[in-house]
Design an enzyme around this catalytic site. Structure first.
Site, short mmCIF file in Angstrom:
data_model
loop_
_atom_site.label_atom_id
_atom_site.label_comp_id
_atom_site.label_asym_id
_atom_site.label_seq_id
_atom_site.Cartn_x
_atom_site.Cartn_y
_atom_site.Cartn_z
N HIS A 53 10.78 12.32 -8.36
CA HIS A 53 10.04 11.50 -8.51
C HIS A 53 9.00 11.07 -9.31
CE1 HIS A 53 10.35 13.79 -4.33
NE2 HIS A 53 9.40 12.91 -3.51
N GLY A 54 9.99 11.55 -11.36
CA GLY A 54 8.96 10.92 -12.17
C GLY A 54 8.92 12.07 -13.62
#
Length: 487
Positions: A325-326
């Site tokens: 996600h990041g």
């Protein structure tokens, strides 16, 4: 280009639909022209927002296509070369993702730990690279395992990877799901109508609800120090915002797929109605969960291994899920947070939960989900610590709990917050089906005939009302970009 833009809604989409619809179909080879229309439209869509990264996506597509053909060839002619070809192609595709998304994160971490001063690349994150990378990898793995045959047509394969509805934020659609429809599909006026309805529902989720919650968060944060009430209001608003933002995008993608004759998998199934975190992750971002289950968890041995190895598998999968996600420690922490909860539920907590009343099970899920999204949203570990401290600090005075403007914003946004809570459940859908079935259950009374006409009129008007409302929001310029574009 954004789905939530005038240029897409009133120029790009109608022109693409018209061209795709009028291109003749019926013979197998004629579908190539429809796919060519979609391929060109997809690259125009991507070029509009990310012109410099079109080449990167094209190179990724070519590598995946060539590797698929080589895997098909080596299976028959050169079996010893299958694994090297597979590993090389997957490594190159993952290397692209690593360089653009994670390289600076690792360099920053090394600099902080060692006190060094290595230079950062400071590359912009290509839009949708996390999603189309996973689609490419799933294709390569499935070809390598013999689950699907390698695509022979570069045109068809390129169209599948770059197809604009799911290009930048999913759902993650495996090639086996669309393989038959890439080659042969129908596109009728009825399908376009159904797709338009689903698209407008998703667009309304985004513009009317998600963006309003984002505005509430901005207004609360603009006052500087955050009290306990504001911290909880921000956390709840973000929990609603990310659901309606991402599920809205998925609805739009699925609706657009329908318009062009494709059937994408569902990505959300009312996750906030879950009674356990395990159930929550069967309902939230289902295509991503399926990817990690089938391509990471099961190959590692799943749960058919000794306890220690199973524990390792769980935390590896959820650590990777968070990191996907990041590039930040908060995302890793977020993934491990859910891994720990799932681990506990699998051991004993799940059995205890089933003995509790349903409302306590739901409350357990909502509380932990809100806390999870607090971790997810934080820009840094310091910000995370500050927000958690505000949420759980012991109130020493009324001002530490709420301010006057806290109550003002709560009252102002309360109808939208309640509407969001209601919309997170299946009640609106059930209510509509109940009324619809009741209207068409009997055709003998005047009242029933009136009810049927009323329901038909409402069904006809709803898309136009939603389109009018969404257009008003777009013209006013009050919309925001999609949250998941950053991933």
């Amino acid at each position: 280009m954004l789905f939530s833009s005038i240029s897409f809604l009133y120029y790009f989409l109608p022109i693409t639909l018209l061209l795709h619809f009028i291109v003749p179909a019926g013979k197998a080879h004629a579908l190539r022209y429809k796919n060519l229309v979609l391929l060109i439209a997809s690259f125009v869509f991507y070029f509009w927002g990310e012109p410099k990264f079109c080449l990167l996506m094209a190179i990724s597509i070519c590598i995946a296509y060539v590797s698929g053909r080589l895997l098909s060839y080596t299976t028959e002619k050169k079996p010893a070369f299958r694994k090297p070809v597979f590993l090389l192609s997957v490594t190159i595709i993952l290397l692209f993702l690593f360089i653009f998304k994670y390289f600076d994160f690792f360099i920053q971490t090394i600099n902080q730990v060692t006190g060094s001063a290595f230079s950062l690349l400071r590359l912009a994150l290509p839009l949708g690279i996390s999603f189309y990378t996973f689609q490419i990898i799933s294709y390569q793995i499935d070809v390598y395992n013999g689950k699907i045959s390698a695509e022979r047509s570069l045109l068809d394969f390129a169209m599948y990877i770059s197809f604009f509805p799911q290009l930048v934020a999913g759902p993650i659609v495996r090639y086996e799901t669309l393989q038959s429809e890439v080659k042969r599909r129908t596109c009728t006026v009825t399908q376009i109508g159904v797709g338009c309805q689903r698209f407008l529902i998703g667009l309304s989720k985004k513009l009317i609800l998600a963006d309003a919650y984002g505005q509430l968060i901005k207004q609360l944060q603009a006052h500087g120090s955050i009290c306990t009430g504001e911290a909880w209001l921000i956390a709840i608003a973000f929990t609603l915002q990310i659901y309606f933002d991402f599920s809205g995008y998925s609805d739009m993608a699925i609706g657009l797929g329908h318009m062009f004759g494709f059937h994408f998998p569902e990505n959300f199934d009312y996750p906030y109605m879950s009674k356990s975190i395990t159930e929550f992750w069967r309902r939230w971002h289902m295509t991503l969960g399926g990817f990690f289950r089938d391509y990471v968890y099961i190959p590692l041995g799943g749960n058919r291994v000794p306890f220690i190895r199973w524990t390792f598998n769980v935390f590896i999968v959820w650590g990777l899920s968070g990191f996907w996600h990041g590039a930040g420690f908060n995302f890793i922490l977020w993934g491990l947070f859910y891994g720990l909860l799932l681990w506990f539920e699998k051991l004993a907590l799940g059995k205890l939960l089933k003995k509790l009343p349903a409302f306590l099970q739901h409350g357990y899920v909502i509380l932990l989900t809100v806390l999870g999204f607090v971790i997810f949203r934080a820009e840094s570990l310091n910000e995370l610590g500050g927000l958690l401290k505000s949420m759980f600090s012991i109130p020493l005075s009324p001002k530490s709990v709420y301010h006057e403007f806290t109550l003002y914003y709560l009252k102002s946004y309360l109808p939208l917050l309640l509407l969001g809570v209601f919309g997170c459940t299946s009640l609106p859908k059930k209510a509509w089906y109940y009324l619809y079935e009741k209207a068409f259950r009997d055709t003998h009374t005047r009242l029933t005939l009136f009810w049927q006409k009323a329901m038909a009129l409402i069904e006809l008007l709803i898309p136009f009302i939603l389109l009018f409302l969404c257009t008003s929001y777009l013209i006013s310029g009050s919309y925001q970009t999609f949250l998941y574009f950053r991933f």
